[in-house]
Design an enzyme around this catalytic site. Sequence first.
Site, PDB file in Angstrom:
ATOM      1  N   ASN A 138      55.416  28.725  32.373  1.00  0.00           N
ATOM      2  CA  ASN A 138      55.742  30.595  32.942  1.00  0.00           C
ATOM      3  C   ASN A 138      56.951  30.896  34.495  1.00  0.00           C
ATOM      4  O   ASN A 138      56.722  31.537  34.484  1.00  0.00           O
ATOM      5  CB  ASN A 138      54.528  30.800  34.767  1.00  0.00           C
ATOM      6  CG  ASN A 138      54.253  29.536  34.929  1.00  0.00           C
ATOM      7  OD1 ASN A 138      54.959  28.847  35.672  1.00  0.00           O
ATOM      8  ND2 ASN A 138      53.175  29.240  36.271  1.00  0.00           N
ATOM      9  N   GLU A 145      55.978  29.071  41.486  1.00  0.00           N
ATOM     10  CA  GLU A 145      55.080  30.294  40.924  1.00  0.00           C
ATOM     11  C   GLU A 145      55.405  31.158  40.821  1.00  0.00           C
ATOM     12  O   GLU A 145      56.481  32.039  42.115  1.00  0.00           O
ATOM     13  CB  GLU A 145      53.897  29.947  40.906  1.00  0.00           C
ATOM     14  CG  GLU A 145      52.328  28.778  41.255  1.00  0.00           C
ATOM     15  CD  GLU A 145      52.362  27.999  39.941  1.00  0.00           C
ATOM     16  OE1 GLU A 145      53.221  28.109  38.326  1.00  0.00           O
ATOM     17  OE2 GLU A 145      51.728  27.478  39.195  1.00  0.00           O
TER      18      GLU A 145
END
Length: 246
Positions: A138, A145
Amino acid sequence: MSPRLIVLDDAAAIARHVAAMFAGLLTDRPNAVLGLATGGTPVPIYQALIARHRAGEISFRDAASFNLDEYVGLPRTHPASFAYFMATTLFDHVDITPSRTHIPDGMATDAEAESARYEAAIAKAGGIDLQLLGIGANGHVGFNEPGSAFASRTRKVTLTASTRAANRRFFAGGEVPEQALTMGIGTILEARALVLVATGAGKAEAIARMLQAPPSPDCPASALQLHPDATVVCDREAARLLDGPA
Ligand code: F6R
């Protein structure tokens, strides 16, 4: 400033290339400050560094190290902790001084104080000379993140479901922690040089986004476009969605 891109045949060639970067640094600067990463991708690099150490080519005796991240709630003795990974994968096999190896303390009761302590330790060591990075499917770097600000510093973060699923393979059926302490993107960008490694088709989309989309917190690794000395070393599969000759 775009990261330098080096596409090699396989993980072994990547390991040789990146181990040579670290070996060169240790030769020029025996007291270098190394930034280290965990996960599957760096393992062959650490094996190559161990081989060079055993051959008498490099010493870690005067070096220091800082790891990117650690799970919250795992003691150093837990086999899936990054502290345990680093001990068994690299530190126990070379002459690094244990007191000069640094990993955030996932058992710290005060995450904010631990994060501040970690940042201060990096600064006191004079900053990181060469930071090794992997990349999540990702686009995460460290455990930053998607959505992580480019100015972010070491802090407690919540892992995405996809990151926890990807790392389940290290947990022998146990639960993957939901939180981690990680250097921030801002912390990582302060290293004097960065080298990001990626292998396999599962990383192709992340590599294409980090190098070819405008830098955005949606793909944290794209922050490397803002660094004056960043190198991406990947295999052909990870490079396969890049435009132009690979
Ligand atoms: C590890 C880390 C992560 C990994 C990434 C890729 O310290 O911070 O960003 O680099 O999750 O992991 P692998 O190499 O297992 O695919």
